[in-house]
Design a protein around this motif. Structure first.
Motif, PDB file in Angstrom:
ATOM      1  N   SER A 138     -26.162  66.521  -4.707  1.00 56.42           N
ATOM      2  CA  SER A 138     -27.670  66.919  -4.416  1.00 56.42           C
ATOM      3  C   SER A 138     -28.296  67.297  -6.047  1.00 56.42           C
ATOM      4  O   SER A 138     -27.420  67.905  -6.811  1.00 56.42           O
ATOM      5  CB  SER A 138     -28.099  67.883  -3.872  1.00 56.42           C
ATOM      6  OG  SER A 138     -27.052  69.316  -3.970  1.00 56.42           O
ATOM      7  N   GLU A 139     -29.257  67.250  -6.167  1.00 54.67           N
ATOM      8  CA  GLU A 139     -30.242  67.347  -7.684  1.00 54.67           C
ATOM      9  C   GLU A 139     -30.731  68.872  -7.469  1.00 54.67           C
ATOM     10  O   GLU A 139     -30.183  69.462  -8.913  1.00 54.67           O
ATOM     11  CB  GLU A 139     -31.846  66.984  -6.984  1.00 54.67           C
ATOM     12  CG  GLU A 139     -31.831  66.043  -7.249  1.00 54.67           C
ATOM     13  CD  GLU A 139     -33.526  65.033  -7.131  1.00 54.67           C
ATOM     14  OE1 GLU A 139     -33.854  65.785  -7.841  1.00 54.67           O
ATOM     15  OE2 GLU A 139     -33.682  64.180  -6.559  1.00 54.67           O
ATOM     16  N   ASN A 140     -30.609  70.045  -6.549  1.00 55.24           N
ATOM     17  CA  ASN A 140     -30.074  71.682  -7.273  1.00 55.24           C
ATOM     18  C   ASN A 140     -28.762  71.875  -7.556  1.00 55.24           C
ATOM     19  O   ASN A 140     -28.321  73.363  -7.267  1.00 55.24           O
ATOM     20  CB  ASN A 140     -31.279  72.080  -5.382  1.00 55.24           C
ATOM     21  CG  ASN A 140     -32.985  71.751  -5.753  1.00 55.24           C
ATOM     22  OD1 ASN A 140     -32.190  70.327  -6.048  1.00 55.24           O
ATOM     23  ND2 ASN A 140     -33.137  72.337  -4.776  1.00 55.24           N
ATOM     24  N   ALA A 141     -27.941  71.188  -6.953  1.00 53.02           N
ATOM     25  CA  ALA A 141     -26.459  71.576  -7.374  1.00 53.02           C
ATOM     26  C   ALA A 141     -26.008  72.183  -8.498  1.00 53.02           C
ATOM     27  O   ALA A 141     -26.659  71.490  -9.619  1.00 53.02           O
ATOM     28  CB  ALA A 141     -25.490  70.410  -6.916  1.00 53.02           C
ATOM     29  N   ARG A 142     -25.368  73.362  -8.488  1.00 50.35           N
ATOM     30  CA  ARG A 142     -25.365  73.678  -9.668  1.00 50.35           C
ATOM     31  C   ARG A 142     -23.728  73.078 -10.600  1.00 50.35           C
ATOM     32  O   ARG A 142     -22.555  73.423 -10.089  1.00 50.35           O
ATOM     33  CB  ARG A 142     -25.365  75.269  -9.604  1.00 50.35           C
ATOM     34  CG  ARG A 142     -24.588  76.323 -11.050  1.00 50.35           C
ATOM     35  CD  ARG A 142     -25.476  77.930 -10.260  1.00 50.35           C
ATOM     36  NE  ARG A 142     -24.229  78.882 -11.474  1.00 50.35           N
ATOM     37  CZ  ARG A 142     -23.162  78.508 -12.578  1.00 50.35           C
ATOM     38  NH1 ARG A 142     -23.413  78.002 -13.267  1.00 50.35           N
ATOM     39  NH2 ARG A 142     -22.547  79.980 -12.733  1.00 50.35           N
TER      40      ARG A 142
END
Length: 164
Positions: A138-142
């Motif tokens: 996902s885009e927000n994954a760290r």
């Protein structure tokens, strides 16, 4: 076929080949003409299956040679003309695998590195990796970033394997 000591003629061998028998038994009393005729037959797509010497004349130097040949099918072989000079020998795909890089870094630097770190360093060095290889879901994954020490070790491995 059992040609005379002088062997067969190229025309006869071509005629036999055009008849397309599945197998051919060639009997010869002269090794030199046998070799010559077998070279012609191989060019005509015959394959030597078996060779057997037969001593029909004991106590002499003469031996009959029996050769079993089979017609080579078009799908028995594939001929490939490859010009090695035109290959891109610097391509990363032709170099080390991720596992080889991991093994090198562990052996030389005592560090364990992940495929994620290797792909990050390869991208930084301009080496192509799969479009979605080791990218976050996902885009927000760290996404953990490769530490400097491991990055330098991976770069050393890439240099060792002539990838950079």
């Amino acid at each position: 076929m059992d040609p005379p000591r002088a062997g067969s003629t190229p025309e006869f061998l071509q005629a036999v080949s055009r008849m397309k028998p599945e197998k051919l038994v060639y009997i010869s009393c002269n090794p030199e003409t046998l070799q010559r005729d077998l070279e012609i037959l191989v060019k005509l797509r015959w394959k030597v299956e078996r060779i057997q010497g037969v001593d029909l004349f004991p106590m002499t130097e003469h031996v009959e040679t029996v050769v079993l040949l089979s017609q080579q099918k078009p799908d028995d072989t594939i001929e490939i003309d490859l010009d090695l000079d035109e290959l891109d020998a610097t391509s990363a795909e032709l170099k080390a695998t991720y596992q080889e890089i991991k093994d090198y870094v562990l052996k030389e630097f005592g560090l364990k590195v992940s495929s994620l770190y290797i792909s990050q360093v390869k991208r930084k060095c301009g080496i192509g990796v799969g479009e979605n290889y080791n990218l976050p879901k996902s885009e927000n994954a760290r996404v953990p970033q490769c530490p400097k020490e491991k990055e330098e070790a991976i770069k050393a491995a890439l240099k060792y394997f002539a990838m950079i």
